[in-house]
Design a protein around this motif. Structure first.
Motif, PDB file in Angstrom:
ATOM      1  N   GLY A  15      32.043  47.693  20.226  1.00  0.00           N
ATOM      2  CA  GLY A  15      32.931  46.723  21.127  1.00  0.00           C
ATOM      3  C   GLY A  15      32.671  47.048  22.725  1.00  0.00           C
ATOM      4  O   GLY A  15      33.300  46.328  23.421  1.00  0.00           O
ATOM      5  N   LYS A  16      31.265  47.761  23.146  1.00  0.00           N
ATOM      6  CA  LYS A  16      31.080  47.820  24.503  1.00  0.00           C
ATOM      7  C   LYS A  16      30.801  46.355  25.265  1.00  0.00           C
ATOM      8  O   LYS A  16      31.522  46.053  26.211  1.00  0.00           O
ATOM      9  N   THR A  17      30.101  45.522  24.576  1.00  0.00           N
ATOM     10  CA  THR A  17      29.838  44.159  25.168  1.00  0.00           C
ATOM     11  C   THR A  17      30.946  43.380  25.043  1.00  0.00           C
ATOM     12  O   THR A  17      31.371  42.461  25.992  1.00  0.00           O
ATOM     13  N   LEU A  18      31.753  43.212  23.959  1.00  0.00           N
ATOM     14  CA  LEU A  18      33.167  42.809  23.864  1.00  0.00           C
ATOM     15  C   LEU A  18      34.135  42.911  25.027  1.00  0.00           C
ATOM     16  O   LEU A  18      34.651  42.015  25.630  1.00  0.00           O
ATOM     17  N   ALA A  19      34.198  44.412  25.254  1.00  0.00           N
ATOM     18  CA  ALA A  19      35.232  44.741  26.528  1.00  0.00           C
ATOM     19  C   ALA A  19      34.376  44.155  27.816  1.00  0.00           C
ATOM     20  O   ALA A  19      35.148  43.696  28.693  1.00  0.00           O
ATOM     21  N   SER A  20      33.165  44.331  27.899  1.00  0.00           N
ATOM     22  CA  SER A  20      32.436  43.747  29.068  1.00  0.00           C
ATOM     23  C   SER A  20      32.765  42.447  29.414  1.00  0.00           C
ATOM     24  O   SER A  20      33.010  42.183  30.348  1.00  0.00           O
ATOM     25  N   SER A  21      32.587  41.654  28.434  1.00  0.00           N
ATOM     26  CA  SER A  21      32.822  40.231  28.352  1.00  0.00           C
ATOM     27  C   SER A  21      34.573  39.766  28.890  1.00  0.00           C
ATOM     28  O   SER A  21      34.409  39.153  29.702  1.00  0.00           O
ATOM     29  N   PHE A  22      35.351  40.576  28.224  1.00  0.00           N
ATOM     30  CA  PHE A  22      36.722  40.372  28.479  1.00  0.00           C
ATOM     31  C   PHE A  22      36.972  40.711  30.012  1.00  0.00           C
ATOM     32  O   PHE A  22      37.610  40.081  30.686  1.00  0.00           O
ATOM     33  N   THR A  23      36.302  41.894  30.490  1.00  0.00           N
ATOM     34  CA  THR A  23      36.588  42.434  31.803  1.00  0.00           C
ATOM     35  C   THR A  23      36.021  41.153  32.849  1.00  0.00           C
ATOM     36  O   THR A  23      36.521  40.856  33.706  1.00  0.00           O
ATOM     37  N   ALA A  24      34.695  40.803  32.484  1.00  0.00           N
ATOM     38  CA  ALA A  24      34.022  39.865  33.319  1.00  0.00           C
ATOM     39  C   ALA A  24      34.913  38.656  33.235  1.00  0.00           C
ATOM     40  O   ALA A  24      34.987  38.032  34.532  1.00  0.00           O
ATOM     41  N   GLN A  25      35.400  38.289  32.210  1.00  0.00           N
ATOM     42  CA  GLN A  25      36.043  36.710  32.254  1.00  0.00           C
ATOM     43  C   GLN A  25      37.338  36.971  33.102  1.00  0.00           C
ATOM     44  O   GLN A  25      37.859  36.213  33.687  1.00  0.00           O
ATOM     45  N   TYR A  26      38.162  38.146  32.774  1.00  0.00           N
ATOM     46  CA  TYR A  26      39.188  38.263  33.626  1.00  0.00           C
ATOM     47  C   TYR A  26      38.801  38.202  35.041  1.00  0.00           C
ATOM     48  O   TYR A  26      39.710  37.545  35.900  1.00  0.00           O
ATOM     49  N   LEU A  27      37.971  39.048  35.463  1.00  0.00           N
ATOM     50  CA  LEU A  27      37.720  39.057  36.841  1.00  0.00           C
ATOM     51  C   LEU A  27      37.092  37.980  37.379  1.00  0.00           C
ATOM     52  O   LEU A  27      37.285  37.502  38.659  1.00  0.00           O
ATOM     53  N   LYS A  28      36.439  36.795  36.667  1.00  0.00           N
ATOM     54  CA  LYS A  28      36.061  35.519  37.269  1.00  0.00           C
ATOM     55  C   LYS A  28      37.249  34.816  37.359  1.00  0.00           C
ATOM     56  O   LYS A  28      37.041  33.852  38.315  1.00  0.00           O
ATOM     57  N   LYS A  30      40.019  35.859  38.417  1.00  0.00           N
ATOM     58  CA  LYS A  30      40.765  36.142  39.670  1.00  0.00           C
ATOM     59  C   LYS A  30      39.841  36.316  40.958  1.00  0.00           C
ATOM     60  O   LYS A  30      40.249  36.126  41.837  1.00  0.00           O
ATOM     61  N   SER A  31      38.322  36.161  40.813  1.00  0.00           N
ATOM     62  CA  SER A  31      37.495  36.066  42.035  1.00  0.00           C
ATOM     63  C   SER A  31      36.255  35.220  41.572  1.00  0.00           C
ATOM     64  O   SER A  31      35.816  35.444  40.421  1.00  0.00           O
ATOM     65  N   ASN A  32      35.537  34.522  42.625  1.00  0.00           N
ATOM     66  CA  ASN A  32      34.397  34.040  42.097  1.00  0.00           C
ATOM     67  C   ASN A  32      33.280  34.882  42.610  1.00  0.00           C
ATOM     68  O   ASN A  32      32.243  34.561  42.287  1.00  0.00           O
ATOM     69  N   ASP A  33      33.457  36.253  42.970  1.00  0.00           N
ATOM     70  CA  ASP A  33      32.492  37.096  43.254  1.00  0.00           C
ATOM     71  C   ASP A  33      32.178  38.099  42.032  1.00  0.00           C
ATOM     72  O   ASP A  33      32.516  39.281  42.634  1.00  0.00           O
ATOM     73  N   VAL A  34      31.559  37.862  41.167  1.00  0.00           N
ATOM     74  CA  VAL A  34      31.560  38.669  39.978  1.00  0.00           C
ATOM     75  C   VAL A  34      30.067  38.603  39.618  1.00  0.00           C
ATOM     76  O   VAL A  34      29.485  37.543  39.458  1.00  0.00           O
ATOM     77  N   ILE A  35      29.455  39.608  39.605  1.00  0.00           N
ATOM     78  CA  ILE A  35      27.931  40.017  39.055  1.00  0.00           C
ATOM     79  C   ILE A  35      28.234  40.487  37.670  1.00  0.00           C
ATOM     80  O   ILE A  35      28.831  41.597  37.519  1.00  0.00           O
ATOM     81  N   CYS A  36      27.248  40.099  36.667  1.00  0.00           N
ATOM     82  CA  CYS A  36      27.357  40.808  35.557  1.00  0.00           C
ATOM     83  C   CYS A  36      25.736  41.334  35.328  1.00  0.00           C
ATOM     84  O   CYS A  36      24.885  40.424  35.483  1.00  0.00           O
ATOM     85  N   ILE A  37      25.811  42.531  34.515  1.00  0.00           N
ATOM     86  CA  ILE A  37      24.324  43.067  34.387  1.00  0.00           C
ATOM     87  C   ILE A  37      24.411  43.782  33.076  1.00  0.00           C
ATOM     88  O   ILE A  37      25.312  44.227  32.534  1.00  0.00           O
ATOM     89  N   LEU A  52      28.702  33.752  32.092  1.00  0.00           N
ATOM     90  CA  LEU A  52      28.790  34.667  32.722  1.00  0.00           C
ATOM     91  C   LEU A  52      27.431  35.055  33.805  1.00  0.00           C
ATOM     92  O   LEU A  52      27.776  35.884  34.683  1.00  0.00           O
ATOM     93  N   ASN A  53      26.516  34.162  33.397  1.00  0.00           N
ATOM     94  CA  ASN A  53      25.348  34.203  34.267  1.00  0.00           C
ATOM     95  C   ASN A  53      24.858  35.744  34.466  1.00  0.00           C
ATOM     96  O   ASN A  53      24.804  36.181  35.455  1.00  0.00           O
ATOM     97  N   VAL A  54      24.599  36.413  33.359  1.00  0.00           N
ATOM     98  CA  VAL A  54      24.229  37.754  33.312  1.00  0.00           C
ATOM     99  C   VAL A  54      22.792  38.137  33.621  1.00  0.00           C
ATOM    100  O   VAL A  54      21.912  37.359  33.167  1.00  0.00           O
ATOM    101  N   MET A  55      22.713  39.105  34.592  1.00  0.00           N
ATOM    102  CA  MET A  55      21.185  39.802  34.926  1.00  0.00           C
ATOM    103  C   MET A  55      20.796  40.543  34.005  1.00  0.00           C
ATOM    104  O   MET A  55      21.687  41.443  33.826  1.00  0.00           O
ATOM    105  N   GLU A  56      19.608  40.558  33.776  1.00  0.00           N
ATOM    106  CA  GLU A  56      18.971  41.601  32.932  1.00  0.00           C
ATOM    107  C   GLU A  56      18.198  42.684  33.425  1.00  0.00           C
ATOM    108  O   GLU A  56      17.362  42.460  34.327  1.00  0.00           O
ATOM    109  N   TYR A  57      18.387  44.056  33.207  1.00  0.00           N
ATOM    110  CA  TYR A  57      17.425  44.915  33.750  1.00  0.00           C
ATOM    111  C   TYR A  57      17.260  45.767  32.516  1.00  0.00           C
ATOM    112  O   TYR A  57      18.171  46.436  31.874  1.00  0.00           O
TER     113      TYR A  57
END
Length: 187
Positions: A15-28, A30-37, A52-57
């Motif tokens: 569930g890492k990605t699910l938790a990451s997406s929940f966190t990113a959605q919640y932060l978005k 609260k703020s328009n200033d969220v970067i996802c990687i 989420l406009n996720v950047m890939e590395y």
């Protein structure tokens, strides 16, 4: 500076990605200033959340089992220089050990903190057959970092989270005033 959220765990499918997406959605919200990687070089699931406009590395080459230090240095420099309010980084199970080792060997977390960033390491503990592996991942994280905020997500999808009849809350995971962590796991 930034609030940096690393999602790390050596066990896949917890569930890492699910938790990451929940966190990113919640932060978005609260703020328009969220970067996802997304650093998962095997499964780019986080990147598939188009909103989420996720950047890939691609930090890890699964064919050679080596981390691409050029890519991870590029990512670390981007994070270090960031003025974004929040950065959410989802890492895959296949690159857990190499990324963790790179963060430790190159003292990335202390460097980020010296630059004024707040660093949080999120990890997942799951019940059922994956509990030993996920508890081991938590133990590795705790032993790798002396001064970091660790957030543990409990995933009950596969069963209760207990070892030797001790629930997670009874494992003795604590932090002291110096913000160092210790976890006394059941045997």
């Amino acid at each position: 500076m930034s609030n940096i959220h690393f999602f790390l765990q050596g066990k896949g499918g917890v569930g890492k990605t699910l938790a990451s997406s929940f966190t990113a959605q919640y932060l978005k919200e609260k703020s328009n200033d969220v970067i996802c990687i997304d650093t998962d070089s095997v499964n780019h699931t986080f990147s598939q959340y188009k909103a989420l406009n996720v950047m890939e590395y691609n930090i890890y080459n699964p064919e050679t089992s080596f981390i691409d230090e050029t890519v991870i240095e590029e990512m670390a420099e981007f994070i270090y220089k960031s003025n974004n309010e929040h950065i959410v980084i989802d890492n895959g199970a296949s690159s857990f050990v190499p990324l963790l080792q790179y963060l430790v060997d190159n003292e990335i977390i202390p460097l980020l903190r010296e630059a004024g960033h707040n660093v949080y390491i999120h990890t997942i503990i799951t019940g059922g057959q994956g509990i030993e592996d996920t508890a081991g991942g938590l133990r590795t994280i705790i032993n790798s970092f002396n001064d970091v905020n660790i957030i543990v997500w409990l995933n009950y999808k596969f069963g209760e989270i207990h070892i030797d009849d001790k629930d997670f809350k009874d494992w003795g995971c604590v932090h002291n005033k110096q913000r160092t962590y210790q976890c006394n796991y059941p045997s």
